[in-house]
Design a protein around this motif. Structure first.
Motif, PDB file in Angstrom:
ATOM      1  N   VAL A  28       0.795  -1.261  -0.191  1.00 15.88           N
ATOM      2  CA  VAL A  28      -0.023   0.037   0.053  1.00 15.88           C
ATOM      3  C   VAL A  28       0.993   1.342   0.020  1.00 15.88           C
ATOM      4  CG1 VAL A  28      -1.973   1.187   1.491  1.00 15.88           C
ATOM      5  CG2 VAL A  28      -1.987  -1.113   1.160  1.00 15.88           C
ATOM      6  N   GLN A  29       2.090   1.325   0.966  1.00 15.36           N
ATOM      7  CA  GLN A  29       2.765   2.488   0.990  1.00 15.36           C
ATOM      8  C   GLN A  29       3.529   2.561  -0.288  1.00 15.36           C
ATOM      9  OE1 GLN A  29       2.604   4.592   3.486  1.00 15.36           O
ATOM     10  NE2 GLN A  29       0.885   3.250   4.434  1.00 15.36           N
ATOM     11  N   GLY A  30       3.817   1.608  -1.059  1.00 13.72           N
ATOM     12  CA  GLY A  30       4.660   1.747  -2.264  1.00 13.72           C
ATOM     13  C   GLY A  30       3.943   1.979  -3.535  1.00 13.72           C
ATOM     14  N   THR A  31       2.711   2.149  -3.333  1.00 16.16           N
ATOM     15  CA  THR A  31       1.782   2.334  -4.351  1.00 16.16           C
ATOM     16  C   THR A  31       1.138   3.883  -4.350  1.00 16.16           C
ATOM     17  OG1 THR A  31       0.951   0.179  -4.601  1.00 16.16           O
ATOM     18  CG2 THR A  31      -0.445   1.781  -5.795  1.00 16.16           C
ATOM     19  N   LYS A  54      -5.734   7.216  -0.436  1.00 17.85           N
ATOM     20  CA  LYS A  54      -5.194   6.033  -0.988  1.00 17.85           C
ATOM     21  C   LYS A  54      -5.716   5.042   0.353  1.00 17.85           C
ATOM     22  CE  LYS A  54      -0.944   5.017  -0.634  1.00 17.85           C
ATOM     23  NZ  LYS A  54       0.778   5.114  -0.832  1.00 17.85           N
ATOM     24  N   ASP A  55      -5.612   5.604   1.626  1.00 17.29           N
ATOM     25  CA  ASP A  55      -6.305   4.780   2.812  1.00 17.29           C
ATOM     26  C   ASP A  55      -8.070   4.348   2.500  1.00 17.29           C
ATOM     27  OD1 ASP A  55      -3.887   4.569   4.126  1.00 17.29           O
ATOM     28  OD2 ASP A  55      -4.699   6.605   5.512  1.00 17.29           O
ATOM     29  N   GLU A  56      -8.575   5.343   1.870  1.00 19.66           N
ATOM     30  CA  GLU A  56      -9.967   4.959   1.302  1.00 19.66           C
ATOM     31  C   GLU A  56     -10.127   3.812   0.613  1.00 19.66           C
ATOM     32  OE1 GLU A  56     -12.192   8.207   0.248  1.00 19.66           O
ATOM     33  OE2 GLU A  56     -12.065   9.164   1.992  1.00 19.66           O
ATOM     34  N   ILE A  57      -9.049   3.832  -0.521  1.00 15.76           N
ATOM     35  CA  ILE A  57      -8.986   2.827  -1.464  1.00 15.76           C
ATOM     36  C   ILE A  57      -8.704   1.398  -0.803  1.00 15.76           C
ATOM     37  CG2 ILE A  57      -7.878   1.916  -3.622  1.00 15.76           C
ATOM     38  CD1 ILE A  57      -7.325   4.877  -4.369  1.00 15.76           C
ATOM     39  N   ALA A  58      -7.503   1.587   0.066  1.00 19.06           N
ATOM     40  CA  ALA A  58      -7.432   0.471   0.816  1.00 19.06           C
ATOM     41  C   ALA A  58      -8.558  -0.242   1.681  1.00 19.06           C
ATOM     42  CB  ALA A  58      -6.054   0.741   1.723  1.00 19.06           C
TER      43      ALA A  58
END
Length: 189
Positions: A28-31, A54-58
């Motif tokens: 996640v962090q690398g995307t 990105k957290d919402e996507i995760a």
């Protein structure tokens, strides 16, 4: 809608599938959101239309598996006998692991996704605590606790393992259940 033009739900579905693939490859962090947009062939603004972070996507990527796991845990909690609770939880957990292999791989390896399992979800206590309560019981016997931890972690790590990606679902399911039953002291089906 014209043929070939994706609607908002189709774009969102594609976005989540693309994010899962990229999260699996890079974490996640690398995307980045830009990586997701580029892989989809859309602008970053199109990604922001569906998700602000990105957290919402995760969270959205993890949500189907978490929803299924929650249903398994709830059903196991309704079982009256300890053996029935254990059997239902084990079988349901293995089914979720097999059905969501890529997501389970993320749960096992990515701290952002793994954190979702240890936080409350949907207003409920975290999955790890609920699952351990079902498998270990109120007496918290140390041997049973260790066996339950090894069973759950081992099933998740093995189910999400790249080494077993070519194994068909039914074979993986059968082997995970056999090992889980042995670890938890349950009879073979």
């Amino acid at each position: 809608m014209a043929a070939g033009v994706a609607g908002p739900e189709d774009t969102r579905t594609r976005l989540l599938a693309t994010a899962l693939k990229l999260f699996t490859e890079h974490g996640v962090q690398g995307t980045s959101l830009q990586m997701i947009a580029d892989a989809l062939g859309v602008t970053k603004a199109a990604v922001y239309y569906h998700f602000k972070t990105k957290d919402e996507i995760a969270e959205a990527v993890a949500e189907p598996g978490l929803r299924e796991l929650d249903a398994v845990v709830e059903e196991a909690e309704r079982q009256r006998r300890r053996g029935a609770r254990t059997d239902h939880l084990l079988t349901g957990f293995v089914d979720v692991v097999v059905r969501h292999r890529a997501l389970i791989s993320l749960f096992s390896s990515d701290p952002t996704i793994a954190r979702m399992l240890t936080c409350s979800w949907n207003g409920k206590e975290n999955f790890r605590v609920r699952m351990m309560d079902l498998l270990v019981g109120p007496e918290r016997d140390l041997g049973r606790l260790v066996a339950a931890q090894v069973a759950i972690a081992g099933i998740a790590l093995t189910g999400g393992s790249e080494d077993l990606a070519a194994l068909d679902d039914e074979s993986l399911r059968r082997h995970l259940l056999d090992v889980g039953r042995k670890l938890l002291g349950r009879p073979r089906a």
